[in-house]
Scaffold this motif. Structure first.
Motif, PDB file in Angstrom:
ATOM      1  N   TRP A 264       6.034  -4.597  11.810  1.00 13.03           N
ATOM      2  CA  TRP A 264       5.391  -3.849  10.770  1.00 13.03           C
ATOM      3  C   TRP A 264       4.879  -4.655   9.499  1.00 13.03           C
ATOM      4  N   VAL A 265       3.491  -4.911   9.433  1.00 10.47           N
ATOM      5  CA  VAL A 265       2.855  -5.678   8.409  1.00 10.47           C
ATOM      6  C   VAL A 265       2.260  -4.731   7.440  1.00 10.47           C
ATOM      7  N   ALA A 266       2.561  -4.952   6.175  1.00 12.05           N
ATOM      8  CA  ALA A 266       1.901  -4.219   5.000  1.00 12.05           C
ATOM      9  C   ALA A 266       0.305  -4.377   4.739  1.00 12.05           C
ATOM     10  N   ASP A 267      -0.560  -3.282   4.824  1.00  9.74           N
ATOM     11  CA  ASP A 267      -1.752  -3.518   4.890  1.00  9.74           C
ATOM     12  C   ASP A 267      -2.092  -3.456   3.290  1.00  9.74           C
ATOM     13  N   LYS A 268      -1.247  -3.075   2.494  1.00  4.36           N
ATOM     14  CA  LYS A 268      -1.330  -3.147   0.975  1.00  4.36           C
ATOM     15  C   LYS A 268       0.021  -3.348   0.296  1.00  4.36           C
ATOM     16  N   ASP A 269       0.024  -3.497  -0.862  1.00  5.19           N
ATOM     17  CA  ASP A 269       1.168  -3.691  -1.626  1.00  5.19           C
ATOM     18  C   ASP A 269       2.116  -2.074  -1.419  1.00  5.19           C
ATOM     19  N   THR A 270       3.170  -2.372  -0.681  1.00  7.81           N
ATOM     20  CA  THR A 270       3.986  -1.038  -0.240  1.00  7.81           C
ATOM     21  C   THR A 270       5.503  -0.846  -0.686  1.00  7.81           C
ATOM     22  N   ARG A 271       5.639   0.199  -1.634  1.00  9.57           N
ATOM     23  CA  ARG A 271       6.755   0.458  -2.172  1.00  9.57           C
ATOM     24  C   ARG A 271       7.723   1.092  -0.972  1.00  9.57           C
ATOM     25  N   THR A 272       8.811   0.374  -0.798  1.00 10.02           N
ATOM     26  CA  THR A 272       9.680   0.921   0.466  1.00 10.02           C
ATOM     27  C   THR A 272      11.173   0.981  -0.424  1.00 10.02           C
ATOM     28  N   ALA A 273      11.863   1.921   0.669  1.00 16.99           N
ATOM     29  CA  ALA A 273      13.570   2.041   0.347  1.00 16.99           C
ATOM     30  C   ALA A 273      14.339   1.695   1.629  1.00 16.99           C
TER      31      ALA A 273
END
Length: 370
Positions: A264-273
């Motif tokens: 999985w590659v972020a297509d934008k800055d992504t907040r994750t938990a």
């Protein structure tokens, strides 16, 4: 402390049992509790099955545990016994047995229990098309005559291969074959021979074939056994809630990947938990991109649907929380499956069935009975 938790609601199981009895009001109920009650824990569910007429298990270990816990009704060994010495164990412990091949038949004829012993009632298995266990037509008729002459009470039984699909032609053929042999046995052996056809799917899709006994399994635990109706549509309640908590937050920059395999590659800055649960607890390692969990914001009393992203690891998984409040608490509860997130949905995302997910839960999560 680590927070993966399995919560069992026995009241939901009692509710589901009542749905079985409502659908099959004239039949007795043999409730399936094999595989440690489909992963729920036999000790947790037995009190909820008080209104069942018996339970079905796959091994003596399960039968002994049920007796130790105080279960005093019928216990059926659904694969029968595996040796002559086990047949004697069945007699000693008041278990009824399936008889599905010649060695079991011989053990039963060689050692007949005393009258009124529960082992005097046997479930004679007829192979109508599943082609796993059971005698063929001539074999089952011959076995029935021998067992009846030896003093046994018989329940003719079979198992559906495709009852979850109400349009499958094999099921109608199985029912026809079963009824033809039952008619012969009633005519030539004993008119009091009982019959049992239906598992959970059969109870729902084939109400005209409930016969004397039904054998519900997965529907007791709140999962749908059929292909065209959900558990909620069948008025079934989830007996198990599987949950964990958020253990950390991370912002993944655009173009960066998450986890093993970097799939999985972020297509934008992504907040994750990060969530404190993984395949070591029983959550499936392989889920598709549609898999999701529910995060509970206890402060705002709201529930958010969040996608599972990256590959599930042994001890943790990662979710996308970019659409939840920034102030989401570190210890927010995460529902993996349960009353509000059907285990059937998770199983579909993992390319399997709910039975497997429930049965393969590990002993690591904390167990709670409500």
């Amino acid at each position: 402390m680590r927070t993966a938790t399995v919560t069992i609601n026995p009241q939901a199981m009692t509710h589901n049992l009542m749905q079985v009895k409502k659908r099959a009001p004239s039949a007795k109920v043999l409730a399936m509790v094999k595989a440690n009650a489909y992963g729920h824990g036999i000790a947790a569910v037995l009190p909820a099955l008080e209104q069942a007429d018996g339970i079905g298990v796959a091994s003596f270990t399960e039968a002994f545990e049920a007796r130790r816990l105080g279960w005093d009704k019928a216990v059926g060994l659904v694969e029968g016994v595996f040796s002559a010495s086990e047949w004697q164990q069945a007699i000693d412990n008041g278990c009824s047995c399936v008889i599905h091949h010649a060695p079991q038949l011989q053990w039963a004829l060689d050692c007949v229990p005393i009258p009124n012993s529960p082992t005097r009632t046997v479930w004679l298995k007829y192979n109508t098309g599943m082609n796993r266990l059971g005698f063929d037509e001539q074999g089952v008729i011959s076995a029935a005559k021998l067992l009846y002459d030896a003093g046994y009470q018989l329940i003719l039984t079979t198992h559906f291969a495709n009852a979850d699909d109400c349009d499958h032609s094999l099921t109608s053929m199985q029912i026809q074959r079963f009824n033809e042999v039952l008619t012969i046995l009633h005519r030539d052996v004993d008119k009091n021979i009982k019959a049992s056809l239906c598992n959970s799917a059969g109870i729902i899709n084939y109400p005209d074939s409930h016969c004397d006994w039904v054998r519900p399994g997965i529907m007791l635990y709140g999962s749908s056994p059929v292909t065209d109706q959900s558990a909620s549509e069948l008025n079934l309640q989830a007996v198990m809630d599987f949950s964990a908590q958020i253990m950390a937050f991370q912002t993944v920059k655009q173009g960066e990947a998450i986890g093993y395999g970097s799939r999985w590659v972020a297509d934008k800055d992504t907040r994750t938990a990060l969530v404190s649960v993984g395949y070591g607890d029983g959550y499936p390692r392989v889920v598709n991109d549609e898999a999701y969990v529910q995060v509970i914001d206890s402060a705002k009393q709201k529930r958010y649907t969040c996608s599972v992203i990256g590959r599930v690891a042994m001890d943790m998984l990662v979710i996308d929380v970019s659409r939840t409040p920034i102030a989401l608490a570190l210890d927010s509860k995460v529902i993996l499956w349960g009353a509000t997130l059907p285990v059937d949905d998770v199983a579909q995302h993992a390319g399997t069935i709910s039975y497997e997910l429930l049965c393969r839960l590990s002993n690591r999560p904390l167990r709670v009975i409500t």
